[in-house]
Motif scaffolding. Structure first.
Motif, short mmCIF file in Angstrom:
data_model
loop_
_atom_site.label_atom_id
_atom_site.label_comp_id
_atom_site.label_asym_id
_atom_site.label_seq_id
_atom_site.Cartn_x
_atom_site.Cartn_y
_atom_site.Cartn_z
N VAL A 105 2.37 30.06 66.01
CA VAL A 105 1.26 29.98 66.96
C VAL A 105 1.68 30.32 68.44
O VAL A 105 1.12 31.36 69.12
CB VAL A 105 0.43 28.77 66.96
N ILE A 106 2.73 29.93 68.97
CA ILE A 106 2.98 29.98 70.35
C ILE A 106 3.62 31.47 70.47
O ILE A 106 3.04 32.12 71.34
CB ILE A 106 4.50 29.10 70.79
N LYS A 107 4.30 31.95 69.54
CA LYS A 107 4.91 33.29 69.62
C LYS A 107 3.75 34.38 69.79
O LYS A 107 3.88 35.22 70.34
CB LYS A 107 5.83 33.68 68.19
N ARG A 108 2.56 34.04 68.74
CA ARG A 108 1.56 35.28 68.84
C ARG A 108 0.88 34.85 70.28
O ARG A 108 0.40 36.05 70.60
CB ARG A 108 0.73 34.73 67.72
N TYR A 109 0.51 33.92 70.90
CA TYR A 109 0.03 33.80 71.92
C TYR A 109 0.82 34.29 73.20
O TYR A 109 0.27 35.06 73.97
CB TYR A 109 -0.25 32.31 72.59
N ILE A 110 2.12 34.26 73.08
CA ILE A 110 3.04 34.79 74.19
C ILE A 110 3.08 36.40 74.16
O ILE A 110 2.88 37.09 74.93
CB ILE A 110 4.50 34.39 73.97
N GLU A 111 3.20 36.73 72.77
CA GLU A 111 2.89 38.36 72.41
C GLU A 111 1.50 38.95 73.09
O GLU A 111 1.44 39.79 73.93
CB GLU A 111 2.73 38.62 71.05
N LEU A 112 0.55 38.08 73.00
CA LEU A 112 -0.89 38.55 73.51
C LEU A 112 -0.84 38.53 74.97
O LEU A 112 -1.20 39.40 75.70
CB LEU A 112 -1.97 37.63 72.89
N TYR A 113 -0.41 37.16 75.66
CA TYR A 113 -0.24 37.38 77.15
C TYR A 113 0.72 38.67 77.65
O TYR A 113 0.20 39.11 78.62
CB TYR A 113 0.64 36.23 77.56
#
Length: 393
Positions: free
Chosen positions: A376-384
């Motif tokens: 989940v963190i990986k996906r949010y960082i990619e989005l950011y």
């Protein structure tokens, strides 16, 4: 990366899954080396550090604070929601905080209590905005889109009136995330977030824990854990259990709290040795007492984190086919049922009690990969990063 997370409440003040999910996100980002600040509401202005996250609590600027939830007179509720459309009382505090913090990105979550004024301030300060949809606050002042015990398919006149400014303000958001496809599409179809560069679905994460033991005996107690309120389908579940072929050998355990009048009514109406009201329980402890979880929600749950909490304890789930719940269904460890009557759930319980409904314990860990903190963190960082890149062009 400097990330400012905005939310209505933050632990230790918890009303439901949204607060848990937001806290897990903030703490996970901090553990991954990012500078995370949370801006939330409180009784007084204060600053503290929790699990590596700097938390600023802004003194409530409405006629009452949302925690704890208590029944209020209708006139007070209406006034509260009127102020909450665009709460100018937070303007100066939010402006000064953001000017001091200078975050690379602002990530808003539940905004009931702070209002959408944060989007205006972030845009004025040229900070990219990500918003995660965790409830129906932007569509309905009650955050639920429920009338009686059923979900609303359209907005009533009151909801439309309270939501006009919120809809306009949503056009300032640069990226929008749904915790399910259902809640994301539900907002998009009403015309929200038309100017968002990016839209996507990222589920909530599960808190890692070690379960000391799974249910290993032959007992087939089933259970529910969560808020006790009519739209949660508590009575449908109880009636289905009573109508099943349980024969009194297994129990229905019901954990959670709710409106005292309603909980008293339930306990008076359903006096039965096979039905146990457990009160407030920690989910990991409760899952040690059951071998099957029931999630009978009559309304359109945005997500249903109790489902993945059950999976993490190797507890299979029977869940209603409403809202975002159906997206959590997994062959081999869950079954879905219609809530149009008690019959579908009764039939599943009959199969479970007579041993003809099987679940595959080896599938839980495989399913849980998508809900891990790292994923989940990986996906949010990619989005950011995608958003910051687009924002700078």
């Amino acid at each position: 990366m400097k990330i400012a997370i905005i939310c209505t409440l933050y632990p230790p003040y918890i009303l439901g899954g949204a607060e848990k999910s937001t806290a897990l996100l903030a703490q996970g980002l901090a553990r991954n080396g990012h500078e995370v600040t949370v801006i939330t509401t409180g009784k007084t202005n204060c600053k503290e550090t929790i699990e590596g996250v700097t938390v600023y609590r802004l003194k409530n600027m409405n006629i009452y604070w949302r925690y704890p939830q208590r029944d209020k007179p209708l006139t007070k509720k209406m006034l509260w929601h009127l102020f909450d459309i665009y709460n100018i009382g937070y303007k100066k505090s939010l402006e000064n905080l953001l000017l001091t913090l200078k975050p690379d990105i602002i990530h808003t979550n539940n905004l009931c209590g702070l209002s959408c004024i944060i989007w205006d301030i972030a845009q004025q300060q040229h900070i990219p905005i990500v918003h995660t949809l965790r409830d129906y606050y932007l569509l309905c002042p009650q955050q639920t889109m429920i009338k009686g015990i059923k979900s609303c398919q359209t907005q009533c006149l009151i909801c439309k009136s309270y939501s006009v400014i919120k809809k306009v303000m949503s056009q300032k958001v640069n990226a929008v995330v749904g915790i399910s496809n259902f809640i994301l599409n539900h907002h998009l179809k009403f015309g929200y977030f038309k100017n968002a560069y990016l839209t996507c679905v990222i589920p909530n994460s599960i808190e890692p824990h070690n379960v000391s033991q799974y249910v290993t005996d032959n007992k087939k107690d089933v259970g529910y854990i969560g808020r006790l309120s009519p739209e949660k389908g508590i009575e449908l579940m109880i009636e289905a259990f009573i109508n099943s072929n349980n024969r009194g050998s297994n129990k229905l355990r019901i954990a959670g709290t709710g409106n005292k009048k309603y909980t008293d009514y339930l306990q008076q109406k359903y006096k039965n040795e096979s039905i146990v009201f457990c009160g407030k329980c920690k989910s990991t402890d409760f899952f040690q007492t059951i071998s099957l979880l029931i999630v009978p929600s009559l309304w359109n749950e945005p997500f249903g984190r109790v489902v993945i909490e059950a999976y993490s304890s190797h507890i299979p789930v029977l869940m209603a086919s409403n809202g975002g719940l159906i997206e959590l269904a997994e062959n081999g460890i869950s079954e879905i049922f219609s809530t149009d009557s008690t019959n579908p759930l009764t039939n599943l319980l009959n199969k479970y009690f007579n041993g003809s409904l099987y679940f595959n314990d080896t599938l839980f860990e495989q399913v849980l990969i998508q809900y891990t903190e790292d994923n989940v963190i990986k996906r949010y960082i990619e989005l950011y990063n995608q958003l910051i890149s687009k924002f700078q062009k």
